[in-house]
Design a protein around this motif. Structure first.
Motif, PDB file in Angstrom:
ATOM      1  N   VAL A   1      12.704 -14.588  -3.551  1.00 53.22           N
ATOM      2  CA  VAL A   1      12.619 -13.896  -4.840  1.00 53.22           C
ATOM      3  C   VAL A   1      12.242 -14.865  -5.954  1.00 53.22           C
ATOM      4  O   VAL A   1      11.429 -14.544  -6.833  1.00 53.22           O
ATOM      5  N   ILE A   2      12.790 -16.075  -5.915  1.00 61.44           N
ATOM      6  CA  ILE A   2      12.482 -17.059  -6.958  1.00 61.44           C
ATOM      7  C   ILE A   2      11.014 -17.470  -6.885  1.00 61.44           C
ATOM      8  O   ILE A   2      10.323 -17.574  -7.911  1.00 61.44           O
TER       9      ILE A   2
ATOM     10  N   GLY B   1       8.597 -15.736  -5.790  1.00 59.90           N
ATOM     11  CA  GLY B   1       7.744 -14.611  -6.147  1.00 59.90           C
ATOM     12  C   GLY B   1       7.084 -13.941  -4.965  1.00 59.90           C
ATOM     13  O   GLY B   1       6.156 -13.138  -5.154  1.00 59.90           O
ATOM     14  N   VAL B   2       7.529 -14.235  -3.753  1.00 64.89           N
ATOM     15  CA  VAL B   2       6.940 -13.607  -2.570  1.00 64.89           C
ATOM     16  C   VAL B   2       7.302 -12.129  -2.516  1.00 64.89           C
ATOM     17  O   VAL B   2       6.465 -11.273  -2.215  1.00 64.89           O
ATOM     18  N   VAL B   3       8.556 -11.814  -2.785  1.00 64.37           N
ATOM     19  CA  VAL B   3       9.034 -10.432  -2.765  1.00 64.37           C
ATOM     20  C   VAL B   3       9.889 -10.184  -4.005  1.00 64.37           C
ATOM     21  O   VAL B   3      10.234 -11.124  -4.738  1.00 64.37           O
ATOM     22  N   THR B   4      10.210  -8.935  -4.213  1.00 59.45           N
ATOM     23  CA  THR B   4      11.106  -8.524  -5.290  1.00 59.45           C
ATOM     24  C   THR B   4      12.332  -7.824  -4.694  1.00 59.45           C
ATOM     25  O   THR B   4      12.287  -7.359  -3.550  1.00 59.45           O
ATOM     26  N   PRO B   5      13.434  -7.748  -5.440  1.00 61.77           N
ATOM     27  CA  PRO B   5      14.607  -7.046  -4.900  1.00 61.77           C
ATOM     28  C   PRO B   5      14.331  -5.598  -4.528  1.00 61.77           C
ATOM     29  O   PRO B   5      14.921  -5.069  -3.584  1.00 61.77           O
ATOM     30  N   GLU B   6      13.421  -4.937  -5.249  1.00 54.97           N
ATOM     31  CA  GLU B   6      13.098  -3.547  -4.915  1.00 54.97           C
ATOM     32  C   GLU B   6      12.416  -3.452  -3.558  1.00 54.97           C
ATOM     33  O   GLU B   6      12.714  -2.558  -2.750  1.00 54.97           O
ATOM     34  N   LYS B   7      11.507  -4.377  -3.264  1.00 60.43           N
ATOM     35  CA  LYS B   7      10.851  -4.370  -1.959  1.00 60.43           C
ATOM     36  C   LYS B   7      11.842  -4.698  -0.843  1.00 60.43           C
ATOM     37  O   LYS B   7      11.763  -4.121   0.250  1.00 60.43           O
ATOM     38  N   LEU B   8      12.766  -5.614  -1.099  1.00 61.05           N
ATOM     39  CA  LEU B   8      13.769  -5.934  -0.094  1.00 61.05           C
ATOM     40  C   LEU B   8      14.684  -4.737   0.165  1.00 61.05           C
ATOM     41  O   LEU B   8      15.108  -4.498   1.301  1.00 61.05           O
ATOM     42  N   ALA B   9      15.010  -3.996  -0.886  1.00 56.82           N
ATOM     43  CA  ALA B   9      15.827  -2.799  -0.689  1.00 56.82           C
ATOM     44  C   ALA B   9      15.094  -1.753   0.140  1.00 56.82           C
ATOM     45  O   ALA B   9      15.701  -1.075   0.980  1.00 56.82           O
ATOM     46  N   GLY B  10      13.783  -1.622  -0.064  1.00 54.30           N
ATOM     47  CA  GLY B  10      13.008  -0.696   0.761  1.00 54.30           C
ATOM     48  C   GLY B  10      12.798  -1.186   2.181  1.00 54.30           C
ATOM     49  O   GLY B  10      12.488  -0.386   3.073  1.00 54.30           O
ATOM     50  N   PHE B  11      12.979  -2.481   2.396  1.00 58.85           N
ATOM     51  CA  PHE B  11      12.806  -3.078   3.720  1.00 58.85           C
ATOM     52  C   PHE B  11      14.114  -3.090   4.517  1.00 58.85           C
ATOM     53  O   PHE B  11      14.174  -3.682   5.584  1.00 58.85           O
TER      54      PHE B  11
END
Length: 366
Positions: A197-198, A200-210
């Motif tokens: 997340v730091i 910038g590869v992914v965001t918390p929203e994308k991780l929640a959807g994953f």
């Protein structure tokens, strides 16, 4: 080539040589520093190994305690190879020294990398290194105190009753070591999520959807790293899922801090741009004032000023006359029958012959 060109070429070559020597010196300096850091780490592991060597047999007894509790009465572990009773405790002592020296090894790595990082990156890396070390130790402790008793209790009772359960000490050490490091690295899931997340590869929203795919991957990793029994797989998969949720929760705070910092940087850049534009406007005004002052210092040429004023007046009169003629030509350019007016007609005030002199204006009264 002239003497000046040759001197310039010599200066360029000399500067290139200096830059090359400086870059090579810096590279060699980094290599020397890396060697010193590695030597310090190896020396720390060696000192711990020498301190733990007299207790090598006690270390193996402590490591074998979760299995010894579930072995049948009167049975013990065996050594298949001849040198196993000496080399297996020795190997365990070396692994224990590395395990204990992990914080110091990570500190040496941090000391080598820190000079090349920005100030905000240093603030983030230090907590991440500390948290990764703590999580690694928590994973190893979870494997020793929770996983090993359950797994060994299940394996000791799963076989036939007429089979003597006496594991080899070499196989046991490799099995336990693999589980130690597997759980230690699995507990690094929150640190990995925060780093992604730091960066910038992914965001918390994308991780929640994953999340659903993360659960599937957790069970796949557990099936690969644990023995082929359902109980141990669940005991590894469930911590992975919980740590994934914990990392997702923590990453939201880091993501908000990252967005806030990006907004601050953007505000600073816009403020710097406004300051630069204000400076440009001030410089331009100063230039105009300097030109006006220069013109004010010069003597005034009355003939030149009169000619410029007369030329401006003529230009304005011609523009106004053209603007007045355009609508009249549009409205009166056609007759009632739709025919164009004759081009032979001349204005009343226009002279018949261009060569004729213009009519004289009446003299002004004296």
């Amino acid at each position: 080539m002239t003497e000046r060109d040759s001197s310039r070429e010599a200066d360029k070559n000399g500067l290139a040589d200096v830059v090359e020597e400086t870059g090579m010196a810096g590279f060699l300096g980094h290599l020397v520093e890396l060697r010193n850091r590695l030597l310090k780490g190896v020396l720390a592991v060696l000192v711990l190994f020498l301190a733990l060597f007299p207790f090598r047999n006690e270390l193996f007894t402590l490591l074998a305690d979760p299995l010894s509790r579930h072995m049948p009465a009167g049975s013990t572990m065996i050594a298949v190879q001849v040198a196993s009773p000496f080399f297996i405790p020795l190997k365990l002592t070396a692994l224990t020294a590395v395990f204990i020296a992990i914080p110091y090894l990570l500190y040496q790595l941090w000391a080598f990398v820190a000079p090349g990082l920005y100030k905000h990156e240093r603030r983030l890396v230090a907590p991440l290194v500390f948290s990764s070390t703590i999580l690694f130790y928590l994973g190893a402790a979870f494997a020793y105190f929770v996983v090993f008793p359950v797994v060994f209790g299940f394996l000791s009772t799963a076989g036939p009753s007429d089979v003597n359960f006496a594991p080899d000490i070499g196989e046991y050490l490799s099995f336990v070591t693999s589980l130690f490091f597997a759980f230690g690295f699995v507990f690094e899931v929150p640190v990995a999520i925060v780093l992604l997340v730091i960066v910038g590869v992914v965001t918390p929203e994308k991780l929640a959807g994953f999340r659903r795919y993360a659960i599937l991957i957790a069970f796949i990793i557990a099936a690969i790293l644990t023995p082929p029994d359902v109980l141990s797989q669940f005991m590894m998969a469930l911590p992975i899922i919980l740590l994934y949720e914990f990392g997702l929760f923590v990453s939201r705070f880091f993501y908000k801090a990252k967005l806030a910092r990006a907004a601050e940087v953007e505000a600073e850049e816009s403020g710097a741009a406004d300051d630069e534009s204000d400076e440009a406007v001030s410089a331009r005004h100063a230039e105009y004032e300097a030109k006006a002052q220069t013109r004010a210092d010069e003597p005034l040429d009355m003939d030149k000023a009169f000619d410029e004023a007369e030329a401006d007046q003529r230009r304005l009169e011609s523009d106004s006359s053209e603007n007045q003629d355009k609508p009249s030509s549009d409205t009166s350019g056609r007759t009632e029958e739709g025919e164009q007016p004759s081009t032979d007609s001349k204005p009343e005030n226009e002279p018949d012959d261009p060569s004729d002199p213009s009519p004289k204006k009446p003299d002004r009264p004296v």
